[in-house]
Write a protein that holds these residues in place. Structure first.
Motif, PDB file in Angstrom:
ATOM      1  N   ARG A 189       0.835  -1.206   0.000  1.00 34.02           N
ATOM      2  CA  ARG A 189       0.000   0.000   0.000  1.00 34.02           C
ATOM      3  C   ARG A 189       0.872   1.259   0.000  1.00 34.02           C
ATOM      4  N   GLY A 193       0.568   4.111  -2.630  1.00 34.24           N
ATOM      5  CA  GLY A 193       0.295   5.483  -2.209  1.00 34.24           C
ATOM      6  C   GLY A 193       1.295   6.466  -2.780  1.00 34.24           C
ATOM      7  N   ARG A 204      -3.694   7.720 -10.480  1.00 36.78           N
ATOM      8  CA  ARG A 204      -4.782   8.296  -9.684  1.00 36.78           C
ATOM      9  C   ARG A 204      -6.149   7.827 -10.166  1.00 36.78           C
ATOM     10  N   SER A 206      -6.741   4.499 -11.479  1.00 36.35           N
ATOM     11  CA  SER A 206      -6.801   3.178 -10.856  1.00 36.35           C
ATOM     12  C   SER A 206      -5.452   2.509 -11.021  1.00 36.35           C
ATOM     13  N   GLY A 221      -5.837   0.671  -5.734  1.00 39.50           N
ATOM     14  CA  GLY A 221      -6.349   2.022  -5.521  1.00 39.50           C
ATOM     15  C   GLY A 221      -7.235   2.454  -6.667  1.00 39.50           C
ATOM     16  N   GLU A 223      -9.482   6.080  -8.030  1.00 35.56           N
ATOM     17  CA  GLU A 223      -9.778   7.504  -7.860  1.00 35.56           C
ATOM     18  C   GLU A 223      -8.948   8.104  -6.728  1.00 35.56           C
ATOM     19  N   GLY A 224      -7.680   7.711  -6.666  1.00 30.03           N
ATOM     20  CA  GLY A 224      -6.763   8.302  -5.705  1.00 30.03           C
ATOM     21  C   GLY A 224      -6.872   7.778  -4.292  1.00 30.03           C
ATOM     22  N   THR A 225      -7.685   6.741  -4.068  1.00 29.45           N
ATOM     23  CA  THR A 225      -7.886   6.210  -2.721  1.00 29.45           C
ATOM     24  C   THR A 225      -7.482   4.746  -2.682  1.00 29.45           C
ATOM     25  N   HIS A 227      -7.598   1.002  -1.258  1.00 28.53           N
ATOM     26  CA  HIS A 227      -8.571   0.123  -0.609  1.00 28.53           C
ATOM     27  C   HIS A 227      -7.868  -0.698   0.467  1.00 28.53           C
ATOM     28  N   ARG A 228      -8.369  -0.604   1.704  1.00 23.66           N
ATOM     29  CA  ARG A 228      -7.793  -1.387   2.802  1.00 23.66           C
ATOM     30  C   ARG A 228      -8.711  -2.522   3.233  1.00 23.66           C
ATOM     31  N   THR A 381      -3.667  15.212   2.143  1.00 26.78           N
ATOM     32  CA  THR A 381      -5.112  15.078   2.276  1.00 26.78           C
ATOM     33  C   THR A 381      -5.686  16.096   3.252  1.00 26.78           C
TER      34      THR A 381
END
Length: 390
Positions: A189, A193, A204, A206, A221, A223-225, A227-228, A381
């Protein structure tokens, strides 16, 4: 949205815009990010005061006329530029790095473990490194990355089989010794990141990241996020089946598991058994291949093709805009990346473009940059909540 939340979001928007486009004038920031000039002015004032932005010398206007346009950039200067420490905890060694706000690695050091993975020892050695390398620069804190199941929000290593750690409050242990804010995450991750923050723009949209080391992990990831998943347990691909592999997995008893087939541990053990290298160290094997040993080259190419077949499975499941593979020989030498790409495209049902499969943008500096990004990501962020700054 509450006022404080809106201000934090606006500050983050301004900071990310400068990251992407700086040096850039305030008027251009407004145009690029869609905030009003007044909002940009408020946020840049706060970010300048907190040392995250700096004003650069004003370029002279053509002909000596025109309204001044003082450019802004992230404060990465040697005097007053904030930095983050990056700590990657590996099985054979740990890597320390000093990283600026653009993800540039300013200094790096390796700590061999020799079987001693004590967080107190790691923190003490890291403190010595920072005393020498950080000098008088503002230090935001420490981002730490390692394999296994990591829960970032409570700083817990839930499980790291190779180190024998379970439910270890690693962030608290490191912070207690260092006297600094510490944030931890899984290394797959962390690299993902860093790609989202500092790497290719398509990341950003995917990305999937596959980390091949002594521990094998993955991250996704969109859209810039990142997944955890529940309990931050996403990314365990150690037992992903590798098509064509007949290697028996000691952990589960099945054959063809990715970690048993392609990890650095498995590869270097085989290299020692064949007499190619004197010790189970992936760097020795890569060096032997670079020096012209055909046996070492063959092992690395076989591993690259195994990684490519596993990559094909991940491409078919997620179909990301970019597929990032961290595997040492591919990071250092493009011919092994080409083996990964060829196998992935041959086995994938959705990917026909080998160019979608890349190594981390930071190259050999991937580990310290990624680790520092564990701390820097939250800064971009929510700059108002960043540690280590007034």
């Amino acid at each position: 949205m509450a006022g404080d939340d809106r201000a934090a979001a606006n500050a983050a928007t301004v900071l990310r815009t400068v990251l992407d486009h700086g040096p850039v004038a305030r008027s251009a920031i407004s145009r690029l990010c869609g905030l009003s000039p007044a909002a940009v002015s408020r946020q840049t004032t706060g970010l300048l005061r907190r040392g995250l932005l700096r004003e650069l010398p004003e370029p002279p206007p053509p002909g000596g006329v025109g309204r001044p346009r003082v450019p802004l950039d992230l404060h990465t200067g040697p005097v007053g530029g904030a930095v983050a420490a990056g700590l990657h905890i590996g099985v054979p060694s740990s890597t320390f790095g000093l990283v600026d706000l653009r993800g540039q690695v300013l200094a790096v050091r390796t700590l061999p473990h020799h079987g001693d993975h004590s967080p107190a020892r790691i923190a003490t050695e890291l403190a010595s490194f920072l005393a020498e390398s950080a000098a008088d620069r503002p230090l935001l804190g420490v981002g730490a990355a390692l394999g296994g199941w990591i829960r970032p929000d409570d700083g817990l290593v839930v499980r790291h089989e190779r180190l024998g750690w379970r439910n270890r409050p690693l962030a608290g242990e490191l912070s207690g010794t260092l006297g600094l804010p510490v944030r931890i995450d899984n290394h797959a991750r962390a690299v993902a990141g860093a790609e989202i923050l500092f790497g290719r723009p398509e990341a950003r949209r995917s990305l999937v990241h596959l980390f091949i080391g002594n521990v094998v992990d993955a991250a996704f990831g969109i859209e810039g996020t990142l997944h955890r998943g529940p309990d931050a347990a996403a990314g365990d691909v150690a037992h992903l089946p590798v098509p064509g592999s007949a290697v028996r997995c000691a952990a589960c008893g099945r054959t063809g598991c990715l970690q048993a087939t392609a990890s650095d541990t498995a590869l270097t053990a085989e290299a020692v058994r064949r007499g190619i290298v004197p010790a189970p160290a992936i760097g020795l094997l890569v060096d032997a291949a670079a020096a012209g040993d055909p046996r070492a080259d063959r092992l690395l190419r076989d591993r690259a093709r195994d990684v490519g077949r596993a990559t094909a499975l991940l491409l078919d499941v997620f179909n990301p805009a970019v597929m990032v593979v961290t595997e040492l020989s591919s990071v250092l030498h493009e011919e092994y990346l080409e083996e990964v790409r060829a196998a992935a495209v041959a086995f994938s049902h959705v990917c026909t473009d080998p160019g979608r499969i890349v190594v981390p943008h930071a190259g050999p500096a991937v580990l310290p940059e990624a680790a520092a990004s564990v701390l820097l990501g939250p800064l971009f962020t929510d700059p108002s909540g960043s540690p280590g700054m007034p």
